[in-house]
Design an enzyme around this catalytic site. Structure first.
Site, PDB file in Angstrom:
ATOM      1  N   ASP A  10     -10.965  51.175  54.482  1.00 38.23           N
ATOM      2  CA  ASP A  10     -10.216  52.059  53.586  1.00 38.23           C
ATOM      3  C   ASP A  10      -8.846  51.432  53.319  1.00 38.23           C
ATOM      4  OD1 ASP A  10      -9.038  54.104  52.195  1.00 38.23           O
ATOM      5  OD2 ASP A  10      -9.226  55.610  53.765  1.00 38.23           O
ATOM      6  N   ASP A 106     -11.281  52.450  46.570  1.00 36.85           N
ATOM      7  CA  ASP A 106     -10.536  51.830  47.661  1.00 36.85           C
ATOM      8  C   ASP A 106     -11.263  51.870  48.997  1.00 36.85           C
ATOM      9  OD1 ASP A 106     -10.359  54.565  47.720  1.00 36.85           O
ATOM     10  OD2 ASP A 106      -8.306  54.637  48.445  1.00 36.85           O
ATOM     11  N   GLU A 107     -12.519  52.303  49.026  1.00 33.56           N
ATOM     12  CA  GLU A 107     -13.261  52.403  50.272  1.00 33.56           C
ATOM     13  C   GLU A 107     -14.620  51.724  50.138  1.00 33.56           C
ATOM     14  OE1 GLU A 107     -13.399  56.339  52.059  1.00 33.56           O
ATOM     15  OE2 GLU A 107     -11.870  57.029  50.643  1.00 33.56           O
TER      16      GLU A 107
END
Length: 413
Positions: A10, A106-107
């Protein structure tokens, strides 16, 4: 499935971190990325660590964020740059495994089970990725290491920023079960409220609840939550580039200010369904149903669906179904902040349809030809080259492109 090695990476304060890379003068300051920065009713999309410590929260109105942090620096989003850095992150992950499944921009989950003989343990791989991202991209990631996707994601949230957390057979119960049940993936506000009403406060409480009770409360989803809480999640990490079968086509947006009337929501729905109709034509699919999600300005939501009389690709017919749902189910106790329309129960466009002897099929065919023509013009000359007169003026939809960014990833089993 306990012999797997799954990572969840993350990126910390992703949007804000990218903005600080683009403008080094922002480093070490309280920064918030906000939509509609010129309007007091825009909302916080992301914030830096300093802004977070000062009390700035994602989803706050701009003016609320400034009240919480008087020295806050507000910047507009640059989605093209976020997409670029998202690709660069995935390229680093792909050095270790091809099983890289995005979950948002974003993960990502990574299955490194087959890579441990080359690169060391899951913790060693995670540390190497963490340092590589920092050195090559100038941003930081927090990584959870565990034997399934659910626990790996919980691990990445436990220690931030720039950290690695390992949850294995030796420690997961003592570390995970005391966590509030709201932190478990797929336990949203409504589910949390229902669980707490039944004295289920932590993930451990959920794990120890009789599955029959959970099934009676939430249907098959209740059993899924019990499986997650007990570490029995067996969902796979899908390979890079995997495209799931298309089961629905949706489009949603958080508006730049609150909406107070059906007519305002109707215009937003009609604008959203232009894109839905275009994508249905691209996929050669028709929708047999429509689902509407409305989120109030205090983040509570309403979701309902209905069947269409005919399978349809028509933006107007899909939007009209959304309006029926809105007028039937939404009672305007609070203003609306977000709207999402989804075409569901998809079927191939060439599938034969039983006609209604009382319907006007000629009128439907004429509308279909008109909408096909409009879609062709918009494809060639841009989305604003031709549009309904009712969509002129301010639709209270942000013009920064956030609703055009494809957000990848849901879990696959």
């Amino acid at each position: 499935m306990r012999n797997r090695c799954i990572l969840h990476s993350d990126a910390n304060c992703f949007y804000a971190s990218v903005e600080m890379l683009l403008n080094p003068e922002l480093r070490g300051k309280a920064v918030a990325v906000c939509g509609s920065t010129e309007e007091r009713h825009g909302i916080v999309l992301a914030k830096s660590e300093l802004a977070k410590k000062a009390g700035v929260k994602t989803g706050q109105a701009n003016w609320e964020a400034r009240q919480a942090c008087p020295g806050l620096i507000v910047v507009p989003p640059h989605y093209d740059q976020y997409c670029k850095f998202s690709r660069l992150l995935r390229n680093i992950y792909l050095r270790y495994t091809n099983l890289v499944e995005p979950y948002g921009m974003d993960e990502c989950w990574l299955d490194v089970t087959g890579s441990t003989q080359l690169y060391g343990s899951g913790e060693q791989i995670a540390e190497e990725i963490r340092q590589t991202v920092k050195d090559e991209l100038g941003i930081t990631v927090s990584i959870g290491v565990s034997f399934n996707k659910i626990f790996a994601k919980l691990g990445s949230d436990m220690k931030k920023p720039d950290a690695v957390t390992v949850l294995d057979d030796s420690n997961w119960r003592e570390r995970i079960w005391p966590i509030p049940v709201s932190e478990l993936l797929y336990v949203g506000r409504s589910t949390t409220r229902k669980l707490m009403e039944r004295c289920v406060y932590t993930i451990g409480d959920l794990a120890k609840t009789d599955p029959a009770y959970l099934t009676s409360w939430f249907g098959k989803n209740g059993m899924g939550l019990w499986i997650f809480a007990n570490g029995e999640d067996g969902s796979r990490v899908m390979p890079d580039g995997y495209e799931a079968p298309i089961k629905s086509v949706g489009h949603g947006i958080t508006c730049s200010c609150d909406l107070y009337k059906n007519e305002e929501v109707w215009k937003v729905m009609l604008e959203l369904t232009q894109d839905i109709g275009h994508r249905l034509r691209e996929y050669h699919l028709c929708a047999k149903g429509v689902k509407l999600y409305i989120r109030e300005n205090e983040l509570d939501g309403m979701m309902h669906q209905m069947q269409l009389p005919y399978p349809s690709q028509s933006p107007m017919e899909i939007a009209q179904a959304g309006r029926v749902l809105l007028e039937k189910w939404y009672h305007w106790q609070k203003p609306v902040r977000a709207v999402c329309v989804t075409a569901i129960n998809l079927v191939p466009e060439e599938r034969p349809v039983q006609l209604d002897m009382f319907g006007d099929e000629n009128a439907r065919m004429k509308r279909q030809k008109l909408e096909n023509c409009v879609d062709e013009i918009r494809s060639r000359f841009g989305k604003r080259s031709i549009y309904a007169a009712s969509l002129m003026g301010d639709l209270h939809m942000p013009g920064d492109g956030r609703h055009e960014v494809t957000m990848p990833g849901m879990m696959y089993t």
